[in-house]
Design an enzyme around this catalytic site. Sequence first.
Site, PDB file in Angstrom:
ATOM      1  N   LEU A   1     -14.865  -1.912  18.394  1.00 49.92           N
ATOM      2  CA  LEU A   1     -15.602  -1.401  19.953  1.00 49.92           C
ATOM      3  C   LEU A   1     -14.472   0.281  19.948  1.00 49.92           C
ATOM      4  O   LEU A   1     -13.786  -0.733  20.167  1.00 49.92           O
ATOM      5  CB  LEU A   1     -14.681  -2.335  20.765  1.00 49.92           C
ATOM      6  CG  LEU A   1     -15.562  -2.088  22.121  1.00 49.92           C
ATOM      7  CD1 LEU A   1     -17.245  -2.600  21.949  1.00 49.92           C
ATOM      8  CD2 LEU A   1     -14.859  -2.619  22.807  1.00 49.92           C
TER       9      LEU A   1
ATOM     10  N   LYS B   1     -20.341  -4.890  22.088  1.00 46.01           N
ATOM     11  CA  LYS B   1     -19.400  -6.026  22.535  1.00 46.01           C
ATOM     12  C   LYS B   1     -20.166  -6.777  23.339  1.00 46.01           C
ATOM     13  O   LYS B   1     -21.392  -7.244  24.046  1.00 46.01           O
ATOM     14  CB  LYS B   1     -19.236  -4.306  24.128  1.00 46.01           C
ATOM     15  CG  LYS B   1     -17.889  -5.682  24.658  1.00 46.01           C
ATOM     16  CD  LYS B   1     -17.333  -4.546  25.461  1.00 46.01           C
ATOM     17  CE  LYS B   1     -16.107  -5.434  26.724  1.00 46.01           C
ATOM     18  NZ  LYS B   1     -14.946  -5.852  25.969  1.00 46.01           N
TER      19      LYS B   1
ATOM     20  N   GLU C   1      -8.517  -3.366  14.615  1.00 49.01           N
ATOM     21  CA  GLU C   1      -7.969  -3.029  15.826  1.00 49.01           C
ATOM     22  C   GLU C   1      -7.268  -4.461  16.142  1.00 49.01           C
ATOM     23  O   GLU C   1      -7.356  -5.763  16.061  1.00 49.01           O
ATOM     24  CB  GLU C   1      -9.142  -2.266  16.833  1.00 49.01           C
ATOM     25  CG  GLU C   1     -10.135  -4.319  16.575  1.00 49.01           C
ATOM     26  CD  GLU C   1     -11.833  -4.134  17.615  1.00 49.01           C
ATOM     27  OE1 GLU C   1     -11.665  -2.947  18.610  1.00 49.01           O
ATOM     28  OE2 GLU C   1     -12.694  -4.305  17.384  1.00 49.01           O
TER      29      GLU C   1
ATOM     30  N   TYR D   1     -21.616  -8.002  27.064  1.00 50.33           N
ATOM     31  CA  TYR D   1     -20.485  -7.445  27.813  1.00 50.33           C
ATOM     32  C   TYR D   1     -20.242  -6.654  28.773  1.00 50.33           C
ATOM     33  O   TYR D   1     -19.999  -5.340  27.629  1.00 50.33           O
ATOM     34  CB  TYR D   1     -19.866  -9.215  28.524  1.00 50.33           C
ATOM     35  CG  TYR D   1     -18.418  -8.712  27.243  1.00 50.33           C
ATOM     36  CD1 TYR D   1     -18.377  -9.054  26.161  1.00 50.33           C
ATOM     37  CD2 TYR D   1     -17.500  -9.075  27.922  1.00 50.33           C
ATOM     38  CE1 TYR D   1     -17.481  -9.387  25.403  1.00 50.33           C
ATOM     39  CE2 TYR D   1     -16.133  -9.047  27.103  1.00 50.33           C
ATOM     40  CZ  TYR D   1     -16.228  -9.157  26.259  1.00 50.33           C
ATOM     41  OH  TYR D   1     -15.531  -8.450  25.109  1.00 50.33           O
TER      42      TYR D   1
HETATM   43  N1  PLP Z   1     -11.797  -3.782  21.331  1.00 52.53           N
HETATM   44  C1  PLP Z   1     -11.841  -4.957  21.632  1.00 52.53           C
HETATM   45  C2  PLP Z   1     -12.197  -5.890  20.719  1.00 52.53           C
HETATM   46  C3  PLP Z   1     -12.313  -5.012  22.839  1.00 52.53           C
HETATM   47  O1  PLP Z   1     -11.986  -6.613  23.218  1.00 52.53           O
HETATM   48  C4  PLP Z   1     -11.521  -4.251  23.802  1.00 52.53           C
HETATM   49  C5  PLP Z   1     -11.784  -4.698  25.217  1.00 52.53           C
HETATM   50  O2  PLP Z   1     -11.112  -5.754  25.214  1.00 52.53           O
HETATM   51  C6  PLP Z   1     -11.101  -3.232  23.535  1.00 52.53           C
HETATM   52  C7  PLP Z   1     -10.776  -3.090  22.077  1.00 52.53           C
HETATM   53  C8  PLP Z   1     -10.889  -1.991  24.810  1.00 52.53           C
HETATM   54  O3  PLP Z   1     -11.599  -1.412  25.158  1.00 52.53           O
HETATM   55  P1  PLP Z   1     -11.876  -1.238  26.392  1.00 52.53           P
HETATM   56  O4  PLP Z   1     -11.002  -0.508  26.823  1.00 52.53           O
HETATM   57  O5  PLP Z   1     -13.486  -0.628  27.292  1.00 52.53           O
HETATM   58  O6  PLP Z   1     -11.354  -2.194  27.780  1.00 52.53           O
END
Ligand code: PLP
Length: 286
Positions: free
Chosen positions: A202, A146, A178, A32
Amino acid sequence: MEYALVNGEIIGRSEAKIDVEDRGYQFGDGVYEVIRVYNGKLFTAGDHLKRLVKSADSIGISLPYTIQQLTEMIEELLSKNNLETGNIYMQVTRGVAPRNHVFPAGNVPPTLVAYTIRAVRPLDNLKIGVKTILTEDIRWLRCDIKSLNLLANLMAKQKASERGCFEAIQHRGQDVTEGSSSNIFIVKDGTVITHESNNLILKGITKDVILDLCGKNNIPVIERTFTVAELDEAEEVFLSSTTAEVTPIIEINGTKVNEGVPGPITKKLQNLFEKEIEKQCGVLVR
Ligand code: PLP
């Protein structure tokens, strides 16, 4: 009337239906994205769509649309829904097939769904900062995908919420990875530090914007693993995500960070990030 995008067609949201044997519904067998919209315009959409295709590729789902086609479809969706400020949620699953752990043989088309969510900017959190807890990272070893499988992330976020906190900062042993839905940054001796983009986190699109802004504005930055001890001693801590932007962290497990107020480097990055939004999407109403 609200509209949703289902397999290339924009239909009334209430008419959108998912088969009980959709593999996303049964197994979380899909990926997603969440894309932010400001002033009716997409922010960093190209990067999100590239990551969607990459996530899909890495689990063997081949999207039957180009990035250009996906962009056109979501632009039409946000215009039909008159979305000014909010998010587009998109997901792709391996499609519908008789329940079996093995991937279906043949040309089962993936299911693509997108819809819009109205959501204002989290101005209080951005200004005041948020409280967090620390929790062991119990996720799998492909956090770079993701994936729809978010159970461990949900459990971490729920634990934070039950303690009156906004986010759970996850760690594997002594190493901070994270947040449950965000990337984590610390400031140490004036240098911004965040986990390198590997299989344990991620690769956030917001994180990449921040790294780029640091580089262009002479803010020292390094991508490396940091420990829970370094987190505890950090001068500043903040998190980033598509919906949370650059959010200051002012408390971890009940202990204040920077005496409980957002620090100067965090505030500078918030400013630079807002300018980046305005460059792509026009002036923000504050
Ligand atoms: N890490 C995780 C586990 C996430 O679910 C998200 C965003 O939903 C992020 C990092 C941040 O990613 P982004 O800046 O692309 O939203």
